[in-house]
Design an enzyme around this catalytic site. Structure first.
Site: not given
Ligand code: CA
Length: 401
Positions: A116, A118, A123, A132, A187, A189, A221, A225, A228, A232, A241, A245, A332, A346
């Protein structure tokens, strides 16, 4: 013009012809191709010698057929078009058409490795801002390589398979806590299915995409959260994850999407040589996300920063071999606007801005019983539309302890 009822004007006319695997009337799974609201039984067609593919269409999954390569894919596709358009074949072929409403669609291929990516700048930068705040939204490597991770092939499931809310560790105010995820997300995709394998040690250059990739599926996906966020660092996504899927049941051949290639967004700074694809093209697939029947987003796949060809070249640049049935997903798909994002993280800006559904209820993350449907279309030849079907899933409560 096809003689099949409803084929003219259908997004599943003879310009599309996606492959799948279906069960009907209590029989074992069979390979079929969709035309209008029917499935043409390709197992039966090969048994009757209406199509010749060395027996590859008489298998319970698409892998053997996908391993035949581009010339055979094109020959079979051409033959199917003849069978469905030439009235001379109607008497032999019509008994092999099964109404779509009567079949159960199963996972169409045995999934090899699952990767997968990114690759949406919108996104990645939204997630950066949410997780962050106050720091640069993109990490320093993001514009230099398509970031990705290896997922869990064995938990790829077909559309319609219910998804139980996963349990796991998440960060608590006083150390980790264990329990059902409280921030279950999607997600939206696009996935690329590898047809022919490549040997260990060989790279697949950007120009060879269409030689190796058989077709396209839609991917959800599912992402927990809270699990994760706690797990992560430093190695990336894992149990947040890998619980499920979902993929759409129809694999749309790349040939059906020949008219959907468009210039991809320009890349700055310039990429390294092995990632330079000329022309730099992405697919103009228009995705839609429906949450309990309310259309909440329309992600534009044409806005992806990294292209499928670049992803494939990057995936193999270290000499990693490809296997038939390998699936690599785009990451995503999010466009620049809030109504174009491919995750609820989001859409609700980290759960701080709930959305209201048509029934008046509000949501941040998924509630047990919620159903999400991701669908897509693309432009086909001569003003037609190519349907990519849908990937649907309903959230079940967490399994009891
Ligand atoms: Ca993903």
């Amino acid at each position: 013009m096809s003689w099949v009822e409803g084929a003219a004007g259908s997004p599943y006319g003879t310009h599309n012809l996606p492959y799948g695997v279906f069960r009907h009337a209590g029989r074992a799974p069979r390979i079929g191709v969709r035309v209008a609201d029917f499935v043409l039984d390709l197992d039966g067609a090969e048994a009757a010698e209406l199509i010749l593919a060395g027996g590859a269409l008489r298998r319970p999954v698409l892998n053997e057929f996908m391993a035949l390569g581009r010339a055979q894919w094109a020959a079979v596709r051409e033959r199917i078009v003849v069978l469905l358009t030439d009235p001379g074949h109607r008497a032999a072929v019509e008994p092999l058409l099964v109404p779509l409403a009567e079949v159960e669609l199963v996972l169409p291929f045995e999934v090899g490795d699952y990767v997968d990516f990114y690759s949406s700048e919108h996104h990645a930068s939204n997630v950066g801002q949410i997780l962050r705040p106050g720091q640069p939204p993109l990490l320093p490597n993001w514009r230099h390589l398509p970031i990705g991770y290896h997922g869990r092939a064995g938990t790829v499931v077909v559309s319609g398979t219910p998804v139980a809310r996963p349990r796991g560790q998440r960060r608590g105010s006083d150390g980790p806590v264990f329990g059902p995820s409280a921030r279950l997300d999607i997600e939206a995709e696009v996935g690329f299915v590898v047809g022919i394998p490549s040997p260990l040690g060989a790279r697949v250059p950007v120009a060879k995409l269409a030689q190796y990739v058989f077709g396209v599926v839609l991917v959800n996906d599912w992402s927990a959260r809270d699990i994760q966020a706690w797990e992560y660092q430093p190695l990336g996504p894992f149990l947040g994850k890998s619980f499920a899927t979902s993929v759409s049941p129809w694999v749309v051949p790349l040939d059906a999407l020949a008219g959907a290639w468009v210039p991809a967004p320009p890349q700055d700074p310039p990429v390294l040589d092995y990632l330079r694809d000329v022309p730099h093209l992405g697919l103009d697939l228009r995705l839609a996300v429906d949450w309990n029947g309310t259309r909440v987003s329309e992600p534009p796949f044409a806005s992806m920063y990294w292209t499928p060809a670049q992803q494939l070249a990057h995936l193999t640049v270290n000499g990693a071999a490809l296997r038939t049935g390998d699936l690599y997903a785009s990451g995503t798909v999010s466009g620049p606007a809030r109504g174009q994002v491919g995750s609820f993280l989001e859409l609700t800006w980290g759960g701080t801005e709930p959305v209201t559904l048509a029934d008046g209820t509000t949501r941040t993350f998924l509630v047990d019983g919620d159903t999400v449907v991701i669908s897509a279309t693309a432009a086909g030849p001569d003003g037609t539309t190519v349907g990519l079907g849908e990937v649907a899933g309903t959230v079940l409560p967490a399994e009891p302890d």
